[in-house]
Design a protein around this motif. Sequence first.
Motif, PDB file in Angstrom:
ATOM      1  N   ARG A 129      21.908  50.143  49.103  1.00 44.87           N
ATOM      2  CA  ARG A 129      22.449  51.680  49.632  1.00 44.87           C
ATOM      3  C   ARG A 129      22.124  51.997  50.694  1.00 44.87           C
ATOM      4  N   GLU A 155      33.308  49.588  41.333  1.00 49.45           N
ATOM      5  CA  GLU A 155      32.889  49.175  42.753  1.00 49.45           C
ATOM      6  C   GLU A 155      31.399  49.555  42.858  1.00 49.45           C
ATOM      7  N   LYS A 156      30.605  50.507  42.210  1.00 44.10           N
ATOM      8  CA  LYS A 156      29.379  50.638  42.487  1.00 44.10           C
ATOM      9  C   LYS A 156      28.445  49.507  41.917  1.00 44.10           C
ATOM     10  N   HIS A 171      32.422  52.369  52.050  1.00 44.89           N
ATOM     11  CA  HIS A 171      31.268  51.631  51.892  1.00 44.89           C
ATOM     12  C   HIS A 171      29.778  52.260  51.349  1.00 44.89           C
ATOM     13  N   GLU A 172      29.638  53.393  51.865  1.00 45.59           N
ATOM     14  CA  GLU A 172      28.668  54.349  51.339  1.00 45.59           C
ATOM     15  C   GLU A 172      29.436  55.794  50.872  1.00 45.59           C
ATOM     16  N   GLN A 173      28.640  56.499  50.133  1.00 42.89           N
ATOM     17  CA  GLN A 173      29.248  57.808  49.355  1.00 42.89           C
ATOM     18  C   GLN A 173      28.153  58.851  49.657  1.00 42.89           C
ATOM     19  N   GLU A 192      33.474  54.473  46.066  1.00 47.31           N
ATOM     20  CA  GLU A 192      33.343  53.139  46.551  1.00 47.31           C
ATOM     21  C   GLU A 192      34.618  52.151  46.786  1.00 47.31           C
TER      22      GLU A 192
END
Lengths: 684, 684
Positions: B678, B624-625, A628-630, A624
């Motif tokens: 998300r 950060e999540k 922005h996305e994982q 993160e």
Amino acid sequence: MGYSDLDWKAINTVRLLAVDATLKANSGHPGAPMGLAPAAHVLWNKFMTFNPKNPLFINRDRFVLSNGHACMLQYALLHLFGYGVSMDDLKHFRQIDSITPGHPETHDTPGIEVTTGPLGQGFANSVGLAIAQAHTAAVFNKPGYELINNYTYCIFGDGCAMEGIASEAASTAGHLQLGNLICLYDDNHISIDGDTKCAFTEDVSKRFEAYGWHVQHVKDGDHDLAAIEEAIAKAKEVKDKPSMIKVTTTIGFGSKLQGTGGVHGNPLKADDAKQVKAKFGFNPEESFVVPQEVYDLYHKHAAEGAAAEEAWNSLFKKYSSEYKELADELTRRLSRKLPEGWEKKLPVYKPTDPAEASRKLSEKVLEDIHEAIPELLSGSADLTGSNNTRWKNAVDFQPPSLGIGDWSGRYLRYGVREHGMAGIMNGISAYGTLIPAGGTFLNFVSYAAGSVRLSALSHQRVIYIATHDSIGLGEDGPTHQPIETLAHFRALPNIMVWRPADGNETSAAYYMALTSTSTPSILALTRQNLPQLENSTIEKAIKGGYVAYEVENADVTLVSTGSEVGLCIESVKELKDKHGITARVVSMPCTEVFDAQPKEYQLQVLPDGIPAMSVEVMSTLGWEKYSHEQFGLNRFGASGPYKDVYKKFEFTPEGISKRAKATVEFYKGLKPRSPVNRAFQQLI
Amino acid sequence: MGYSDLDWKAINTVRLLAVDATLKANSGHPGAPMGLAPAAHVLWNKFMTFNPKNPLFINRDRFVLSNGHACMLQYALLHLFGYGVSMDDLKHFRQIDSITPGHPETHDTPGIEVTTGPLGQGFANSVGLAIAQAHTAAVFNKPGYELINNYTYCIFGDGCAMEGIASEAASTAGHLQLGNLICLYDDNHISIDGDTKCAFTEDVSKRFEAYGWHVQHVKDGDHDLAAIEEAIAKAKEVKDKPSMIKVTTTIGFGSKLQGTGGVHGNPLKADDAKQVKAKFGFNPEESFVVPQEVYDLYHKHAAEGAAAEEAWNSLFKKYSSEYKELADELTRRLSRKLPEGWEKKLPVYKPTDPAEASRKLSEKVLEDIHEAIPELLSGSADLTGSNNTRWKNAVDFQPPSLGIGDWSGRYLRYGVREHGMAGIMNGISAYGTLIPAGGTFLNFVSYAAGSVRLSALSHQRVIYIATHDSIGLGEDGPTHQPIETLAHFRALPNIMVWRPADGNETSAAYYMALTSTSTPSILALTRQNLPQLENSTIEKAIKGGYVAYEVENADVTLVSTGSEVGLCIESVKELKDKHGITARVVSMPCTEVFDAQPKEYQLQVLPDGIPAMSVEVMSTLGWEKYSHEQFGLNRFGASGPYKDVYKKFEFTPEGISKRAKATVEFYKGLKPRSPVNRAFQQLI
């Protein structure tokens, strides 16, 4: 031998400094220093050669206090012998920003060889120091020039003896017949839970004999200085085995609580401290007292050490004229600078070069640079053929008597002992003349976590060659497939975690690992083949992250590492053709190094306004920070051919594209800020 | 004894199934199964009691293959004896979603007791299984009712013998005099690097004798079935020591490469496989062949096992009428359900209750629930007084002969052996009648990382009581202060990392740890005192995250855990008074559990439109999540009184407020989306 009252005065001075410092700090461990002072006195004053004015004199005897909680013993001795540890430092024991922290730290305090406290570590370090000594002696000594002949002395306690890492290191030392290693076992029958009979009733001496050690027993370590001296002298004569001397002592000797757990981890009560002082002939009302004759005694020995260094310097001068190259080489190594031009040997790849597993690319690096960097000592925890850690003409570091190598060998067979390997590598690095690199599967670097942490904390240039770095290892299955491992070590301060995507990145990882003199590295390498990237160069990769595929007006940035970078680049076409999405790709082989780049550069790599999606086939934790996305794998893997495993978890151009599309849609019209923009800086 | 051709036919069938399965998979380890088949045949067919139709029969003998890479040995035996492992399963060895993965996994395959492969783990598990057996027997057996009298058998190889975890576990087993544990050491002189003489020349038998084991040697494990039988029979007679039987074997017995590393980790060449088959009297052109008489032989033994279970069931029926309570208790334990109403014993706190360290709050939980949950077995790796793991009237689990406890004791002194403790706890949990909880400092859970990973992968209900959870431990300094540890274990799948902020959260952590039957937990607990929060309840905390301080129109959410939650609440006033900023506070004691909540709930806790800043005094990695900005410690700590250490790193209301203010300014006018929104879901 002849010990006098003065010796006992010195011993009691050490004991009382430990009593006073722990009392003043209202914290710490007085018991072990009080029990160990006699043995330490004999060892330091009768046997060890060192120069407090130059703690780094190369041929000094090394001393390791593996039971680091007993550090007031060591701080007191350092002070009394004249190292740069003042009485004021002792008075600031365990206080913020002092050089006398709760456990000894090598980069804080002159005279501390290695950082200890986590039990068993120092013991393993001492095996590494002895290995480095044997190797350095074999390489540099010449007839008439015994430049390197120091011993490594280690004190360890019951706690260390119980730790598996010490077992691993002891077995290794016995195999290697390290006659230059002498370890004193503080047999005081007490650990934190009280009498060791509640958990630790094995025969430690017999165990060490089983490892191939020479074992002695000093039955009265509290009083019998002559026996201690005799045992150490005898141990020095045993050249083909490491020595263990069991010294039976009384923890907290002199305290009303002596011999009990009560004196292990708590300062003495005030009245107890007073009665100890009186018992030892000191004024019970005074603290931090050092009789001048004790300083004199120890300074006399320190002066002998200084003279020994002077004699060594003269010898080295002669040596320098007779063996100029070797002398220059030794001098260079001690400066921690690599030989000029070594980096030209690093392999460089073109996009048309064949795909290769990064473990093979790593092997090629070792093959190409090992002659240019003679201080590089490779090895593996019994995975040589899998880690690809051995260059073709390597000689094993082995005792010559085994007939399978010699002391000048630069390849170490650590056995299936990952934790021991790492602790030993920390010791090898601390010696000052070698750079150790050791292999295991990435998943099993976790077995060594205790030592890896100390590589980082104590600023050792140690290289972990960690192959089979993901589910890409395939059939071995979930028990061997790392998920959490990179997150773990990325969260550890002062270590570089490299996961190169191709040949140039692998060379870059080695470049950084070898030139960063006070930071260890983990190189996460694949078992499976990787294509050579179009845009990779060593120069780009040593920035930790760079644009591997650039395009104007991108809709999304794919940020990736290692084996997934090639997959991301494949996905670019899929995204364009099937979804009309324009993607750029960032390769981020080392986040720690990327973090150190100027912000302008970081923003070129991860620009504002474009959503970024990370792609790494393991835990998304931490990504993160750069995306922005994982897309990752937050579950355990699967056993099967690696392509099937990748497919199962959708690590395919289709799987990546599907998620990239979702990312683009999720951020449509939002022009998100780059993740490198932060509200405030972290403390460092 | 009397062994016939049929025995050898059975042995060779096992060998050839390993040859065929590895050949078909083009992957795997044929060598060890081929060498071990004779010993395994004698052990399974002559000694072990088990019922393949009910692999969970409680009084079955346990079998652990610590060298798990040899698993085709175990899969072949499971198939031949009639467990739910079909010939088709053997043909899908090492294929995606098969029940015959590359290393044995307990939750995948009937008859696999523990997940092995990472070397040394199975050995430690077997010690745990034996401990659990001894304890369960002591609690439930009554005169005339020897309900529990099974043995634990373990096979381990050179790799296991080298691993520190095995040393730790072996020393523990010797101390505990576990006569119910019999381990066969596959002495085949080969590891991956080739001949063990390159790294492993210690005297393993002598080492085990030093640990207090009974040691025997079968010199010809390839042929001498009678000697194997005799040794195991003798080992069973030794009741006051664990037994180690060194069985000298030839790796890859029958192959052209027998006795070499070439047969360790690679399938045989096709022509070699053919010649082995011919040599063993099998058709060289056929694969996966089982002569009917081999099935018959093994099914006969399986039927004896089924009869043994039937007899046991009859005995248990009688026992149930005579000792109803105990019988119900055993039945309940095997169901993994806790006693009704136990949770009412959990301590509950009001905000006015005094501040307490969470390690003390944890002690209170253990004190209050240990009578209600008799299957709870606590312990510590030699930090009992620091971990606060022992309830007041606890009895130590010790061999009665030592006079310091007995087999029914529920407190285990693991010694300074963190990795061994964790591996042993996995074995205790796997037995089925106990819930192990073991203490060490959080920093040293890392020493046990290899086993913690397997707690998670193999679904064991194991509780790690991890005290001294941050720089808040103070004077012990950086060597003992976790930075990376929580990130490490948060990245590991299927484990709960709890960091409670007060008494109610500590009770919640235990509630979840105890009721989650297939997930281990780490409880990160403080050394320093923590205030009881205004808004905490067990019910809120078991959601993993909840609002600890709510306010309308907040400018910022502070998301925090453990000792920093109280600090955040203190900061609310500072923020309002000095900066005019309105802050709300979220306590997030367990991110994994929070992740499992419905999204609507997550958005109540971390709403859209308000920037969130995490506050945790260790690595920010992963935060950060749950937050837009992170305040943490991405460097090593410092030695000093804990308040000074907190101040040094600005973990004070001022330091938090400064950063919260920067966060509010950074997001001014942006109304950021909640981090729980998300673009796509992760695979699970």
